[in-house]
Design an enzyme around this catalytic site. Structure first.
Site, PDB file in Angstrom:
ATOM      1  N   CYS A  57       8.213   7.753   5.644  1.00  0.00           N
ATOM      2  CA  CYS A  57       7.440   6.542   5.370  1.00  0.00           C
ATOM      3  C   CYS A  57       8.364   5.328   5.377  1.00  0.00           C
ATOM      4  O   CYS A  57       9.574   5.449   5.596  1.00  0.00           O
ATOM      5  CB  CYS A  57       6.721   6.655   4.020  1.00  0.00           C
ATOM      6  SG  CYS A  57       7.817   6.584   2.603  1.00  0.00           S
ATOM      7  N   CYS A 109      11.499   5.346   3.323  1.00  0.00           N
ATOM      8  CA  CYS A 109      12.627   6.074   3.913  1.00  0.00           C
ATOM      9  C   CYS A 109      13.415   5.165   4.854  1.00  0.00           C
ATOM     10  O   CYS A 109      14.654   5.092   4.784  1.00  0.00           O
ATOM     11  CB  CYS A 109      12.130   7.294   4.684  1.00  0.00           C
ATOM     12  SG  CYS A 109      11.246   8.508   3.709  1.00  0.00           S
ATOM     13  N   ASP A 157      13.506 -25.108  34.802  1.00  0.00           N
ATOM     14  CA  ASP A 157      14.457 -25.472  35.843  1.00  0.00           C
ATOM     15  C   ASP A 157      13.670 -25.655  37.140  1.00  0.00           C
ATOM     16  O   ASP A 157      12.600 -25.072  37.309  1.00  0.00           O
ATOM     17  CB  ASP A 157      15.492 -24.355  35.995  1.00  0.00           C
ATOM     18  CG  ASP A 157      16.422 -24.596  37.161  1.00  0.00           C
ATOM     19  OD1 ASP A 157      16.991 -25.689  37.236  1.00  0.00           O
ATOM     20  OD2 ASP A 157      16.553 -23.685  38.002  1.00  0.00           O
ATOM     21  N   ASP A 178      16.837 -19.615  36.343  1.00  0.00           N
ATOM     22  CA  ASP A 178      17.260 -18.451  37.124  1.00  0.00           C
ATOM     23  C   ASP A 178      18.721 -18.490  37.547  1.00  0.00           C
ATOM     24  O   ASP A 178      19.245 -17.500  38.033  1.00  0.00           O
ATOM     25  CB  ASP A 178      16.400 -18.333  38.383  1.00  0.00           C
ATOM     26  CG  ASP A 178      16.793 -19.358  39.437  1.00  0.00           C
ATOM     27  OD1 ASP A 178      17.043 -20.516  39.064  1.00  0.00           O
ATOM     28  OD2 ASP A 178      16.857 -18.995  40.625  1.00  0.00           O
ATOM     29  N   ASP A 223      21.965 -22.268  34.388  1.00  0.00           N
ATOM     30  CA  ASP A 223      20.918 -22.286  33.364  1.00  0.00           C
ATOM     31  C   ASP A 223      21.312 -21.482  32.120  1.00  0.00           C
ATOM     32  O   ASP A 223      20.642 -21.576  31.092  1.00  0.00           O
ATOM     33  CB  ASP A 223      19.609 -21.698  33.917  1.00  0.00           C
ATOM     34  CG  ASP A 223      19.034 -22.538  35.040  1.00  0.00           C
ATOM     35  OD1 ASP A 223      19.116 -23.774  34.941  1.00  0.00           O
ATOM     36  OD2 ASP A 223      18.522 -21.963  36.016  1.00  0.00           O
TER      37      ASP A 223
END
Length: 759
Positions: free
Chosen positions: A11, A14, A435, A638, A642
């Site tokens: 549970c 734990c 971008d 990309d 960046d």
């Protein structure tokens, strides 16, 4: 991040204890334990042995986890995500029912419905109690894990859900044994009830709940299982030997970078590679979710687990094993499952003190009922009901099950969340910074306009003649703008002349000699230094620039030949995606290093209102910090330039076809290399967070209402008493309901990823 499998957790209490124990190990910076996948992610300099020892000292066991990516290439048949718990619980349930049914016949069947019993039992309360005792002991042995786990946790001063179950069932059993001994000794009935059937029923009903929970939890990892099943097991490689070229089928794990492999129609691509011969239509839906096949030719890349629909191709392996795109996607999904969302901290804090609090409430309930003069039977019934109705599992599962389902749903549709926190954070975004090159636009310039000049005393040039001259000059250049001219010339099958004395002037232009004539090409300032330009030519160049095009000037000796305008095309779905973001109330900003005139032209076409142009990589990060003062900012890019801004933003999103550095710096990756899924990922985040709140609400409200009800708080008001068996049934269903609610996210697949525009 190091990952470990943790065994013995039952549970949220734990998982909270394991997390606390490992976090205290010197060198551990962060630790996240998932009850859903029984796994643990650890960051820091601590050794594996130190971490495992800490888990063992907490009362559990652990081992280093085999990475999901590695599993895709493993030759063993063992499935690390296989549901091993449900079959065990099913066997326990069947065995429990075999002995529970006769026990219920002896108790409820005989006492309430007056079903017949053998004479030796029917009129002998002690004999009936003895039969119930034997049947209950068998059921307790079958479900002994509740007792071993619960007692072990209590010994380690970390009581868990099993402790509550063991106490509840144990209290009912001990009270019933006491009654049985009293009857056997005094020959008198001291109570009209035994509670053997309650003890047995509590264990059986909770086993039912655990089985339903395990089965539902198994469904939450279906996306990861599906990805792992996509991994091909063999490859057909081409080898050279004494007899010539031979085709050989080999296990996928033996393929090395540089190996040549072939793929026939209908077969899956075994590893990432480059096509060196042939053409094919490739279905990449397994990785991107895009159902439309992509035409591939020599020089194009292919990815493992995609399917060759038509055409024979020969490829050279570039990335194998854990380096393939598929393996990296699997690892990313797996890593996200091993992290925790900030919302999980709410449940973690409660779970850490939940079980001890419930035990205290149970003791107080027992004492109050005895103090007000109730019978021991009534007091014990309410105390036991408090123990068995309390459910820390529902709290512990509320967040991770929703995160796992949301993460899997994203993976199926080409959205990869690196952490649970990024999935939660995406829904809070108020500003998106995009971008330009490669994100809004395709990143591949193409020729837009060819404008030859007609000068007095010279024969007029045709478009083809100007392009052929430009092709001759640019044929040795690697600049992206030069490639646009070369591609255009090759499309119409022009031929370049030989050149000598080729020279590049970085950032300005280039020059070369051909047929005893000097050729020049470049920007306005460069050409101005070579030939004279009329005001009308400058005006034409300004007009082209205002349209987002880059004018390239070409001259021969002292004569200007003309202008070729090159531009980067906006992606077909960029404008629609940006429009959808704006409809969602999100501010969209373009962030680019291009000049302001070109940037504004692209922004107008893409329906973007604010432009920040002419910024260098460091300045991009500064611009993101400025935007962050106005709200939560998501940066989408990309390129390598960046990476700083992706890291600076509250949330970094990398376009999948971008550089590895950009992908590494981002929190989320869009595999499809398109903005199409950007609105979808925000919708998915909002739906997932909403589901988490629903789960937390029901988990809290269940316990807030259930515990007082079990304690008898509503007896004087409504006359409600809760039998421990009904409490056990309610507890069994609570976790199942939370997991099932999370699975409802799968039903939102169509509404979240439905495209408002044609593909």
């Amino acid at each position: 991040m190091k990952q470990f499998d943790v065994d013995g957790m039952m549970c949220a209490a734990c998982s909270a204890r394991v997390e606390k124990a490992v976090s205290q190990v010197p060198g551990v910076t962060t630790c996240s334990v998932s009850l859903l996948t029984n796994s643990m992610g650890v960051e820091g300099s601590a050794s594996d042995e130190e971490i495992i020892n800490a888990v063992v000292a907490a009362g559990y066991s652990a081992k280093v986890k085999q990475t999901a990516a590695a599993t895709t290439q493993a030759s063993t048949s063992e499935d690390p995500l296989a549901d091993r718990e449900t079959p065990k619980l099913k066997r326990r349930l069947i065995l429990s029912l075999i002995f529970l049914l006769p026990l219920l016949y002896c108790t409820m069947g005989h006492m309430l419905l007056h079903w017949p019993l053998p004479n030796i039992i029917e009129n002998n309360l002690a004999a009936m109690g003895f039969v119930q005792l034997i049947l209950t002991i068998i059921i307790m042995i079958i479900n002994r894990r509740f007792f071993t786990s619960g007692i072990k946790a209590a010994v380690h001063l970390a009581p868990n859900m099993d402790t509550l179950v063991a106490l509840g069932a144990g209290a009912s059993f001990i009270y019933s044994v006491w009654n049985l001994l009293s009857i056997a000794i005094t020959k008198k009935a001291v109570s009209h009830d035994y509670y053997f059937e309650s003890a047995a029923m509590i264990l059986t009903l909770i086993t039912v709940g655990k089985m339903l929970e395990a089965k539902s939890k198994g469904r939450t990892t279906s996306a990861l299982k599906g990805l792992m099943k996509l991994a091909p097991k063999t490859a057909v490689i081409v080898e050279q030997n004494a007899s010539g070229t031979v085709e050989k089928t080999v296990p996928i794990e033996t393929v090395k970078p540089g190996d040549i492999f072939i793929v026939k129609p209908g077969e899956n691509i075994p590893v990432d590679g480059i096509i060196i011969e042939g053409n094919a239509a490739i279905n990449e839906a397994a990785l991107t979710g895009e159902s439309i096949p992509v035409d591939k030719a020599s020089g194009d890349t292919v990815s493992a687990a995609t399917t060759n629909l038509s055409g024979f191709i020969k490829c050279k392996a570039t990335r194998v094993g854990q380096d393939t795109t598929l393996a990296q996607i699997i690892q990313m999904v797996s890593d996200a499952a091993a992290t925790k969302a900030p919302l999980a901290k709410i449940a973690d804090k409660v779970s850490g003190i939940f079980v001890p609090t419930v035990m205290v409430i149970s003791i107080i309930t027992l004492a109050i009922w005895l103090i007000i003069g109730a019978s021991a039977e009534t007091a014990i019934m309410h105390a036991v009901a408090v123990l068995v109705i309390s459910c820390p599992c529902a709290l512990g599962l509320a967040t991770p099950v929703a995160i796992m389902v949301g993460n899997g749903l994203g993976a199926k549709n080409g959205i990869l969340f690196k952490t649970a926190a990024s999935l939660e954070q995406a829904g809070k975004i108020t500003t998106v910074a995009l971008d330009k090159t490669g994100t809004i636009t395709s990143g591949t310039p193409v020729v837009k306009d060819i404008i030859p000049l007609t000068l007095p005393g010279y024969d007029p040039l045709s478009n083809e003649q100007l392009l052929q001259t430009a092709y001759t000059l640019e044929q040795k250049s690697e600049h992206p703008l030069a490639k646009a001219i070369i591609q255009k010339a090759q499309e119409i099958k022009l031929t370049a002349d030989e050149t000598q004395d080729f020279q590049i002037f970085p950032g300005n232009g280039l020059t070369a000699k051909s047929n005893s004539k000097t050729l020049y090409g470049g920007n306005l300032n460069f050409i101005k230094s070579k030939v004279s330009l009329s005001p009308s030519i400058v005006q034409t160049a300004d007009s082209l620039s205002s349209q987002g095009k880059t004018p390239l000037f070409f001259a021969q000796d002292n004569k200007l030949l003309g202008i070729i305008a090159v531009a980067d095309n906006i992606k077909p779905d960029s404008a629609q995606s940006i429009s959808e973001l704006k409809q969602m109330g999100i501010k969209v900003v373009m962030l680019t290093g291009d000049n302001e005139q070109t940037a504004k032209a692209i922004a107008k076409e893409a329906c973007i209102d604010q432009v920040i142009a002419g910024v260098l990589p460091d300045a991009k990060a500064d611009a993101i910090n400025t935007l962050k003062s106005q709200g939560k900012v998501c940066m989408v890019g990309d390129g390598i330039n960046d990476a700083p801004s992706l890291t600076t933003a509250d949330l970094g999103v990398a376009i999948g076809a971008g550089s590895d550095i950009a992908v590494d710096a981002a929190d989320i990756v869009l595999v499809k290399s398109s903005l199409r899924e950007l609105p979808a990922l925000i919708k998915l985040s909002r739906a997932t967070v909403r589901n988490i709140y629903e789960n937390l609400f029901w988990a809290f409200i269940y316990n807030i209402i259930g515990i007082p009800l079990a304690a008898g708080a509503f007896v004087s008001l409504l006359g409600w008493h809760l039998n421990p068996m009904f409490g056990a049934a309610a507890m069994s269903l609570s976790s199942f309901c939370v997991v099932t609610n999370a699975l409802r996210l799968n039903l939102k697949n169509k509404s979240i990823f439905q495209k408002p525009y044609a593909r």
